[in-house]
Motif scaffolding. Structure first.
Motif, mmCIF file in Angstrom:
data_model
loop_
_atom_site.group_PDB
_atom_site.id
_atom_site.type_symbol
_atom_site.label_atom_id
_atom_site.label_comp_id
_atom_site.label_asym_id
_atom_site.label_seq_id
_atom_site.Cartn_x
_atom_site.Cartn_y
_atom_site.Cartn_z
ATOM 1 N N ALA A 14 0.881 -1.366 0.214
ATOM 2 C CA ALA A 14 0.295 0.375 -0.479
ATOM 3 C C ALA A 14 0.514 1.075 0.138
ATOM 4 O O ALA A 14 0.982 2.147 -0.549
ATOM 5 C CB ALA A 14 -0.952 -0.172 1.320
ATOM 6 N N VAL A 15 1.628 1.125 0.752
ATOM 7 C CA VAL A 15 2.721 1.931 0.728
ATOM 8 C C VAL A 15 3.719 2.825 -0.141
ATOM 9 O O VAL A 15 3.493 3.657 -1.003
ATOM 10 C CB VAL A 15 3.958 2.462 1.467
ATOM 11 C CG1 VAL A 15 4.766 2.980 1.312
ATOM 12 C CG2 VAL A 15 3.799 1.915 3.462
ATOM 13 N N LEU A 16 4.042 1.444 -1.079
ATOM 14 C CA LEU A 16 4.569 1.551 -2.979
ATOM 15 C C LEU A 16 3.830 2.256 -3.586
ATOM 16 O O LEU A 16 3.555 3.230 -4.054
ATOM 17 C CB LEU A 16 4.560 0.580 -3.178
ATOM 18 C CG LEU A 16 6.312 -0.091 -1.898
ATOM 19 C CD1 LEU A 16 7.097 -1.616 -3.267
ATOM 20 C CD2 LEU A 16 7.823 1.331 -2.893
ATOM 21 N N THR A 17 2.227 1.736 -3.855
ATOM 22 C CA THR A 17 1.255 2.538 -4.311
ATOM 23 C C THR A 17 0.888 3.640 -3.886
ATOM 24 O O THR A 17 0.760 4.099 -4.872
ATOM 25 C CB THR A 17 -0.285 1.430 -4.238
ATOM 26 O OG1 THR A 17 0.340 0.157 -3.897
ATOM 27 C CG2 THR A 17 -0.736 1.399 -5.114
ATOM 28 N N PHE A 18 0.858 3.903 -2.787
ATOM 29 C CA PHE A 18 0.456 5.480 -2.877
ATOM 30 C C PHE A 18 1.198 6.856 -2.893
ATOM 31 O O PHE A 18 1.580 7.512 -3.729
ATOM 32 C CB PHE A 18 0.204 5.479 -1.305
ATOM 33 C CG PHE A 18 -0.004 6.744 -0.861
ATOM 34 C CD1 PHE A 18 -1.204 7.929 -0.198
ATOM 35 C CD2 PHE A 18 1.253 7.404 -0.102
ATOM 36 C CE1 PHE A 18 -1.468 8.723 -0.585
ATOM 37 C CE2 PHE A 18 0.979 8.642 0.173
ATOM 38 C CZ PHE A 18 -0.504 9.441 0.427
ATOM 39 N N LEU A 19 3.109 6.093 -2.544
ATOM 40 C CA LEU A 19 3.701 6.906 -3.546
ATOM 41 C C LEU A 19 3.735 7.133 -4.969
ATOM 42 O O LEU A 19 3.426 8.492 -5.274
ATOM 43 C CB LEU A 19 5.504 5.936 -3.334
ATOM 44 C CG LEU A 19 5.466 6.597 -1.389
ATOM 45 C CD1 LEU A 19 6.890 5.588 -1.485
ATOM 46 C CD2 LEU A 19 5.156 7.755 -1.246
ATOM 47 N N PHE A 20 3.563 6.107 -5.263
ATOM 48 C CA PHE A 20 3.181 6.441 -7.349
ATOM 49 C C PHE A 20 1.947 7.202 -7.757
ATOM 50 O O PHE A 20 2.324 7.770 -8.401
ATOM 51 C CB PHE A 20 3.769 5.321 -7.933
ATOM 52 C CG PHE A 20 4.999 4.380 -7.781
ATOM 53 C CD1 PHE A 20 6.334 5.136 -8.722
ATOM 54 C CD2 PHE A 20 5.248 3.919 -6.961
ATOM 55 C CE1 PHE A 20 7.552 5.182 -9.275
ATOM 56 C CE2 PHE A 20 6.897 3.016 -7.726
ATOM 57 C CZ PHE A 20 7.933 3.851 -8.211
ATOM 58 N N ALA A 21 0.843 6.813 -6.590
ATOM 59 C CA ALA A 21 -0.299 7.678 -6.902
ATOM 60 C C ALA A 21 -0.331 9.060 -6.547
ATOM 61 O O ALA A 21 -0.858 9.878 -7.488
ATOM 62 C CB ALA A 21 -1.120 7.056 -6.116
ATOM 63 N N ALA A 22 0.437 8.962 -5.209
ATOM 64 C CA ALA A 22 0.785 10.801 -4.711
ATOM 65 C C ALA A 22 1.477 10.902 -5.755
ATOM 66 O O ALA A 22 1.241 12.264 -6.257
ATOM 67 C CB ALA A 22 1.548 10.139 -3.844
ATOM 68 N N ALA A 23 2.627 10.450 -6.715
ATOM 69 C CA ALA A 23 3.351 11.204 -7.564
ATOM 70 C C ALA A 23 2.897 11.631 -8.738
ATOM 71 O O ALA A 23 3.095 12.891 -9.242
ATOM 72 C CB ALA A 23 4.472 10.892 -7.578
ATOM 73 N N THR A 72 -0.073 8.646 -16.309
ATOM 74 C CA THR A 72 -0.535 8.014 -17.991
ATOM 75 C C THR A 72 -0.546 6.421 -17.508
ATOM 76 O O THR A 72 -1.363 5.861 -18.205
ATOM 77 C CB THR A 72 0.948 8.019 -18.851
ATOM 78 O OG1 THR A 72 0.658 9.315 -19.219
ATOM 79 C CG2 THR A 72 0.634 7.860 -20.412
ATOM 80 N N SER A 73 0.425 5.975 -16.805
ATOM 81 C CA SER A 73 0.440 4.455 -16.622
ATOM 82 C C SER A 73 -0.780 3.877 -15.470
ATOM 83 O O SER A 73 -2.119 2.978 -15.560
ATOM 84 C CB SER A 73 1.873 3.717 -16.087
ATOM 85 O OG SER A 73 3.135 4.403 -16.979
ATOM 86 N N ILE A 74 -0.652 4.701 -14.588
ATOM 87 C CA ILE A 74 -2.070 4.789 -13.808
ATOM 88 C C ILE A 74 -3.158 4.973 -14.314
ATOM 89 O O ILE A 74 -3.936 4.245 -14.564
ATOM 90 C CB ILE A 74 -1.964 5.337 -12.378
ATOM 91 C CG1 ILE A 74 -0.726 5.101 -11.744
ATOM 92 C CG2 ILE A 74 -2.773 4.844 -11.524
ATOM 93 C CD1 ILE A 74 -0.942 5.878 -10.645
ATOM 94 N N ALA A 75 -3.530 5.811 -15.291
ATOM 95 C CA ALA A 75 -4.946 5.627 -15.251
ATOM 96 C C ALA A 75 -5.230 4.932 -16.862
ATOM 97 O O ALA A 75 -6.203 4.296 -16.623
ATOM 98 C CB ALA A 75 -4.506 7.208 -16.517
#
Length: 276
Positions: A14-23, A72-75
């Protein structure tokens, strides 16, 4: 104690996912440098205080490119998974409700047909007609996700249709559609959530792969896969060009997989009883 066990994978993921989502979210309002401005004089600079991840062959800040590429990747992955769930889950519920009938056979054979064409091949066919773009990458990955969710939903739903509370619902006069919506879907939701996180990570990999071969997001839109493709001829003289976007893909996918494993352990009652 059970929460601590689940947190071994759930919390780091969750921390790793949150960091990239926050970025990705922050990149909409702020990035260290404008990714559309080319500064040839600063091309391929190694990591420094001014550019923590260095600069690329056009002098653009790699950290800024990774932040913009994250959205871009997340969307692409998020919308593609949404397409897969919105289309696949109803198909799986319908197939399970009509097990052995024409509708069940039709849906399953259609799923087999889609599985016969990998997402890359689907993207090639779509690109040949409409051209390469992030939208076409979403369509290709989304189409490939539909049979994944349809099969998972059907398999989970079939094990529930023989339960006593389903028989009671039938006796009460409820039809297959209402039973699927009110009784089956809530009981398979945990499996769909876990599978959604896994398909999300695979969607990010698929988007990177499609962009790498030129079938995904097109310049000037930043994409991790495109960054890797652009760096492959210069990796011997500037390895940071490939190192940081590669790490971004690796850590994001790792975070989503760890979170998926943690959610599976947390939501699956059988595993929960085994841990206790």
């Amino acid at each position: 104690m059970g929460f601590l066990f689940h947190s071994r994978t759930l919390m780091p993921g969750a921390v790793l996912t949150f960091l990239f989502a926050a970025a990705a979210v922050v990149s909409f309002v702020w990035v260290p440098y404008d990714t559309t401005v080319l500064e040839i004089a600063n091309r391929m600079k190694p990591p420094s205080w001014l550019h923590p991840f260095g600069t690329d062959q056009f002098g653009r800040d790699i950290l800024s490119m990774i932040m913009v590429g994250a959205r871009t990747s997340i969307a692409v992955a998020l919308v593609a998974v949404g397409i897969g769930m919105l289309a696949g889950v109803p198909l799986g519920l319908a197939a399970a409700a009509k097990k052995g009938g024409f509708l069940d056979e039709f849906i399953m054979r259609a799923n087999d047909l889609v599985f016969a064409f990998p997402s890359l091949l689907i993207a090639v066919m779509i690109t040949a007609v409409f051209g390469a773009s992030a939208l076409n990458a979403i369509i290709a990955i989304g189409i490939f996700n539909i049979p994944v969710f349809a099969r998972l939903t059907r398999g989970a739903a079939l094990s529930l249709w023989s339960r006593d509370y389903i028989l009671a619902a039938r006796v009460a006069g409820k039809g297959p559609a209402r039973i699927s919506l009110e009784h089956i879907l809530p009981n398979v939701a945990n499996l769909l959530i876990v599978q959604g996180t896994i398909q999300f990570s695979l969607g990010i990999l698929a988007e990177a792969g499609l962009s790498y071969v030129g079938l995904g997001a097109q310049p000037p839109t930043a994409s991790w896969g495109r960054m890797l493709a652009d760096s492959q001829t210069m990796i011997s003289i500037a390895p940071h060009l490939a190192l940081f976007p590669g790490l971004a893909i690796l850590l994001t996918v790792l975070g989503l997989n760890l979170m998926g494993d943690g959610l599976r352990d947390l939501l699956d009652p059988k595993l929960r009883r085994a841990r206790t």
